[in-house]
Design an enzyme around this catalytic site. Sequence first.
Site, PDB file in Angstrom:
ATOM      1  N   ARG A  64       0.823  -1.226   0.000  1.00 34.43           N
ATOM      2  CA  ARG A  64       0.000   0.000   0.000  1.00 34.43           C
ATOM      3  C   ARG A  64       0.851   1.268   0.000  1.00 34.43           C
ATOM      4  O   ARG A  64       0.501   2.261  -0.623  1.00 34.43           O
ATOM      5  CB  ARG A  64      -0.908   0.026   1.232  1.00 34.43           C
ATOM      6  CG  ARG A  64      -2.092  -0.901   1.108  1.00 34.43           C
ATOM      7  CD  ARG A  64      -3.036  -0.726   2.291  1.00 34.43           C
ATOM      8  NE  ARG A  64      -4.037  -1.781   2.290  1.00 34.43           N
ATOM      9  CZ  ARG A  64      -5.176  -1.741   1.604  1.00 34.43           C
ATOM     10  NH1 ARG A  64      -5.474  -0.710   0.873  1.00 34.43           N
ATOM     11  NH2 ARG A  64      -6.030  -2.746   1.668  1.00 34.43           N
ATOM     12  N   MET A  89     -12.593   3.401  -3.796  1.00 36.86           N
ATOM     13  CA  MET A  89     -12.817   2.282  -2.892  1.00 36.86           C
ATOM     14  C   MET A  89     -11.505   1.627  -2.441  1.00 36.86           C
ATOM     15  O   MET A  89     -11.383   0.406  -2.405  1.00 36.86           O
ATOM     16  CB  MET A  89     -13.750   1.250  -3.548  1.00 36.86           C
ATOM     17  CG  MET A  89     -15.068   1.836  -4.008  1.00 36.86           C
ATOM     18  SD  MET A  89     -15.919   2.815  -2.736  1.00 36.86           S
ATOM     19  CE  MET A  89     -17.108   1.625  -2.155  1.00 36.86           C
ATOM     20  N   ARG A  90     -10.524   2.458  -2.097  1.00 40.01           N
ATOM     21  CA  ARG A  90      -9.271   1.943  -1.545  1.00 40.01           C
ATOM     22  C   ARG A  90      -9.066   2.546  -0.174  1.00 40.01           C
ATOM     23  O   ARG A  90      -9.328   3.744   0.033  1.00 40.01           O
ATOM     24  CB  ARG A  90      -8.065   2.349  -2.403  1.00 40.01           C
ATOM     25  CG  ARG A  90      -8.021   1.755  -3.768  1.00 40.01           C
ATOM     26  CD  ARG A  90      -7.840   0.265  -3.799  1.00 40.01           C
ATOM     27  NE  ARG A  90      -6.622  -0.194  -3.145  1.00 40.01           N
ATOM     28  CZ  ARG A  90      -6.412  -1.475  -2.838  1.00 40.01           C
ATOM     29  NH1 ARG A  90      -7.329  -2.389  -3.088  1.00 40.01           N
ATOM     30  NH2 ARG A  90      -5.287  -1.845  -2.261  1.00 40.01           N
ATOM     31  N   HIS A 108     -19.832   9.639   1.481  1.00 45.07           N
ATOM     32  CA  HIS A 108     -20.264   8.295   1.877  1.00 45.07           C
ATOM     33  C   HIS A 108     -21.796   8.269   1.868  1.00 45.07           C
ATOM     34  O   HIS A 108     -22.433   9.221   2.340  1.00 45.07           O
ATOM     35  CB  HIS A 108     -19.727   7.969   3.276  1.00 45.07           C
ATOM     36  CG  HIS A 108     -20.063   6.584   3.712  1.00 45.07           C
ATOM     37  ND1 HIS A 108     -19.407   5.472   3.214  1.00 45.07           N
ATOM     38  CD2 HIS A 108     -21.011   6.120   4.564  1.00 45.07           C
ATOM     39  CE1 HIS A 108     -19.939   4.382   3.761  1.00 45.07           C
ATOM     40  NE2 HIS A 108     -20.912   4.746   4.586  1.00 45.07           N
ATOM     41  N   GLU A 171     -28.964  10.780  -5.787  1.00 41.05           N
ATOM     42  CA  GLU A 171     -29.457  12.085  -6.240  1.00 41.05           C
ATOM     43  C   GLU A 171     -29.082  13.173  -5.214  1.00 41.05           C
ATOM     44  O   GLU A 171     -28.684  14.276  -5.582  1.00 41.05           O
ATOM     45  CB  GLU A 171     -30.986  11.999  -6.351  1.00 41.05           C
ATOM     46  CG  GLU A 171     -31.545  12.613  -7.605  1.00 41.05           C
ATOM     47  CD  GLU A 171     -33.067  12.496  -7.591  1.00 41.05           C
ATOM     48  OE1 GLU A 171     -33.574  11.349  -7.661  1.00 41.05           O
ATOM     49  OE2 GLU A 171     -33.727  13.551  -7.491  1.00 41.05           O
TER      50      GLU A 171
HETATM   51  C1  GAR Z   1     -21.350   6.748  -4.142  1.00 41.25           C
HETATM   52  O1  GAR Z   1     -22.614   6.358  -3.689  1.00 41.25           O
HETATM   53  C2  GAR Z   1     -20.428   7.079  -2.983  1.00 41.25           C
HETATM   54  O2  GAR Z   1     -21.106   7.718  -1.920  1.00 41.25           O
HETATM   55  C3  GAR Z   1     -19.947   5.715  -2.580  1.00 41.25           C
HETATM   56  O3  GAR Z   1     -19.699   5.060  -3.797  1.00 41.25           O
HETATM   57  C4  GAR Z   1     -20.614   5.563  -4.768  1.00 41.25           C
HETATM   58  C5  GAR Z   1     -19.806   5.982  -5.976  1.00 41.25           C
HETATM   59  O4  GAR Z   1     -20.636   6.317  -7.046  1.00 41.25           O
HETATM   60  N1  GAR Z   1     -18.781   5.800  -1.761  1.00 41.25           N
HETATM   61  C6  GAR Z   1     -18.539   5.006  -0.725  1.00 41.25           C
HETATM   62  O5  GAR Z   1     -19.284   4.093  -0.404  1.00 41.25           O
HETATM   63  C7  GAR Z   1     -17.266   5.316   0.042  1.00 41.25           C
HETATM   64  N2  GAR Z   1     -17.264   4.683   1.305  1.00 41.25           N
HETATM   65  P1  GAR Z   1     -20.103   7.185  -8.242  1.00 41.25           P
HETATM   66  O6  GAR Z   1     -18.853   6.477  -8.762  1.00 41.25           O
HETATM   67  O7  GAR Z   1     -21.200   7.152  -9.253  1.00 41.25           O
HETATM   68  O8  GAR Z   1     -19.798   8.553  -7.741  1.00 41.25           O
END
Ligand code: GAR
Length: 214
Positions: A64, A89-90, A108, A171
């Site tokens: 990492r 998502m890392r 989030h 949304e």
């Molecule tokens: C979103 O819902 C964001 O809040 C979530 O991933 C999705 C990405 O969507 N993030 C997490 O869960 C982080 N812990 P997107 O690629 O369409 O923006």
Amino acid sequence: MKVGVLISGRGSNLASLIDACAHPDFPAEIVTVISNNPGAKGLEIAEAAGIPARVINHRDFAVRDTFDACLSEALEDAGAEFICSAGFMRILTDGFVEKWRNRQVNIHPSLLPAFKGLHVHARALEAGVRITGATVHFVRPEMDEGPIVAQAAVPVMLNDTEETLAARVLEAEHKLYPLALRLIAEGRVRIVDEKVIISPAPTDVPPSLIVPGM
Ligand code: GAR
């Protein structure tokens, strides 16, 4: 404020930030988009908007630390002063998080501190909550923790599925993230005792307090 956006997938939050930054009065500019996933759809969104986008594939790194060092260097090379994680998502190393402390936010899809981690909407439905939402927060070493900049509340409907709930929350995310970034880029956000304090905009001052000629 020059912003680097980190993504891993679809990039719809990236798209909402790009749209916001396109307004001439928006106080931030996206200077780079970086994905750890070569197949991320968001890369195409960045390219279509003419924003330099690149892949730093975590699979090319044994540990990492070296991935995070490369990521940090790429952000600096692009001139980024601030990071928006948008579906990135890392898990980042403590070293990276400390280096960008108070200069990195994440979105989030829940009302933190509830439902940290993955499968958020399924867990919200399972718990039977009536309200869920989204949170923009400063990044700290612990996952999905850190001073909260802004939150949006979203109702849970009786017949919701994971998909319908995710769509409703998304949304809200698309409105929330640009709002939070604007507040930060306007210099209105301070962190005191690990809580965010937002100063009023100059236009929030009651008219009676504006003395003509001063
Ligand atoms: C979103 O819902 C964001 O809040 C979530 O991933 C999705 C990405 O969507 N993030 C997490 O869960 C982080 N812990 P997107 O690629 O369409 O923006």
